[in-house]
Design a protein around this motif. Structure first.
Motif, PDB file in Angstrom:
ATOM      1  N   CYS A 117      80.779  39.832  -9.427  1.00  0.00           N
ATOM      2  CA  CYS A 117      79.372  39.199  -9.753  1.00  0.00           C
ATOM      3  C   CYS A 117      78.451  40.662  -9.324  1.00  0.00           C
ATOM      4  CB  CYS A 117      78.998  38.058  -8.778  1.00  0.00           C
ATOM      5  SG  CYS A 117      79.622  36.569  -9.501  1.00  0.00           S
ATOM      6  N   LEU A 118      78.562  41.081  -8.082  1.00  0.00           N
ATOM      7  CA  LEU A 118      77.820  41.897  -7.578  1.00  0.00           C
ATOM      8  C   LEU A 118      77.966  43.319  -8.500  1.00  0.00           C
ATOM      9  CD1 LEU A 118      77.436  41.067  -4.007  1.00  0.00           C
ATOM     10  CD2 LEU A 118      75.744  41.175  -5.564  1.00  0.00           C
ATOM     11  N   ASP A 119      79.407  43.809  -8.811  1.00  0.00           N
ATOM     12  CA  ASP A 119      79.596  44.739  -9.714  1.00  0.00           C
ATOM     13  C   ASP A 119      78.809  44.762 -11.083  1.00  0.00           C
ATOM     14  OD1 ASP A 119      81.142  46.098  -7.494  1.00  0.00           O
ATOM     15  OD2 ASP A 119      82.880  45.582  -8.527  1.00  0.00           O
ATOM     16  N   ASN A 120      78.939  43.546 -11.630  1.00  0.00           N
ATOM     17  CA  ASN A 120      78.174  43.138 -12.729  1.00  0.00           C
ATOM     18  C   ASN A 120      76.824  43.262 -12.687  1.00  0.00           C
ATOM     19  OD1 ASN A 120      80.929  42.519 -13.657  1.00  0.00           O
ATOM     20  ND2 ASN A 120      80.364  40.718 -13.849  1.00  0.00           N
ATOM     21  N   ILE A 121      76.193  42.790 -11.815  1.00  0.00           N
ATOM     22  CA  ILE A 121      74.724  42.953 -11.576  1.00  0.00           C
ATOM     23  C   ILE A 121      74.321  44.372 -11.361  1.00  0.00           C
ATOM     24  CG2 ILE A 121      72.848  42.503  -9.685  1.00  0.00           C
ATOM     25  CD1 ILE A 121      74.351  39.660  -9.498  1.00  0.00           C
ATOM     26  N   LYS A 122      74.975  45.115 -10.504  1.00  0.00           N
ATOM     27  CA  LYS A 122      74.802  46.574 -10.355  1.00  0.00           C
ATOM     28  C   LYS A 122      74.648  47.267 -11.734  1.00  0.00           C
ATOM     29  CE  LYS A 122      76.006  50.358  -7.394  1.00  0.00           C
ATOM     30  NZ  LYS A 122      76.773  51.580  -8.143  1.00  0.00           N
ATOM     31  N   ALA A 123      75.758  46.975 -12.308  1.00  0.00           N
ATOM     32  CA  ALA A 123      75.828  47.762 -13.699  1.00  0.00           C
ATOM     33  C   ALA A 123      74.811  47.404 -14.596  1.00  0.00           C
ATOM     34  CB  ALA A 123      77.034  47.253 -14.512  1.00  0.00           C
ATOM     35  N   ILE A 124      74.207  45.999 -14.643  1.00  0.00           N
ATOM     36  CA  ILE A 124      72.979  45.669 -15.524  1.00  0.00           C
ATOM     37  C   ILE A 124      71.829  46.262 -15.062  1.00  0.00           C
ATOM     38  CG2 ILE A 124      71.948  43.810 -16.581  1.00  0.00           C
ATOM     39  CD1 ILE A 124      74.633  42.252 -16.507  1.00  0.00           C
TER      40      ILE A 124
END
Length: 135
Positions: A38-45
């Motif tokens: 979840c946090l990797d996805n948030i960081k990427a966005i």
């Protein structure tokens, strides 16, 4: 539906599930692995809209099991070494794809301008954005 919308001086990034961007499938593993995705996805966005995780001012964490909070915070703290943003944790009986966790964030647009790429993202376009940010 996943949304990144600029309201005033903030970007709201909602409903980030622990989905692997290249396949659209839920990450296999426990709550720690799912929180990390979840946090990797948030960081990427967040980085895709030309911000950094340090611009995150509020985090909402939705957990199927509130007793998992310590494991989530262990992962969460690695993404915010400069200080933890305001956080709300909510126990919830069910999440999409039978995920154990879902996270949304509010990102400060402190310079007072809208994001470079304001968008309303469907699940499909959210995955495309994540794939573009994680080649």
């Amino acid at each position: 539906m996943f949304t990144n919308r600029s309201l005033s001086h903030y970007n709201n990034l909602s409903a980030q599930l622990p989905i692997y961007p290249k396949t659209g499938e839920l990450i296999v593993g426990g709550v720690k692995e799912q929180a990390q995705q979840c946090l990797d996805n948030i960081k990427a966005i967040v980085e895709h809209i030309d911000h950094v995780l340090g611009d995150v001012v509020k985090v909402n964490i939705y957990l199927k099991n509130l007793s998992d909070i310590k494991a989530v915070e262990e992962v969460y703290s690695k993404y915010f070494p400069g200080g933890i943003p305001a956080q709300r944790t909510i126990g919830i009986s069910a999440l999409l794809k039978d995920a154990l966790i879902q996270i949304d964030v509010i990102v400060s647009n402190s310079e007072g301008t809208p994001p470079l790429n304001p968008v309303h993202l469907s699940t499909e376009s959210n995955l495309r954005c994540l794939k573009a940010a994680n080649p």
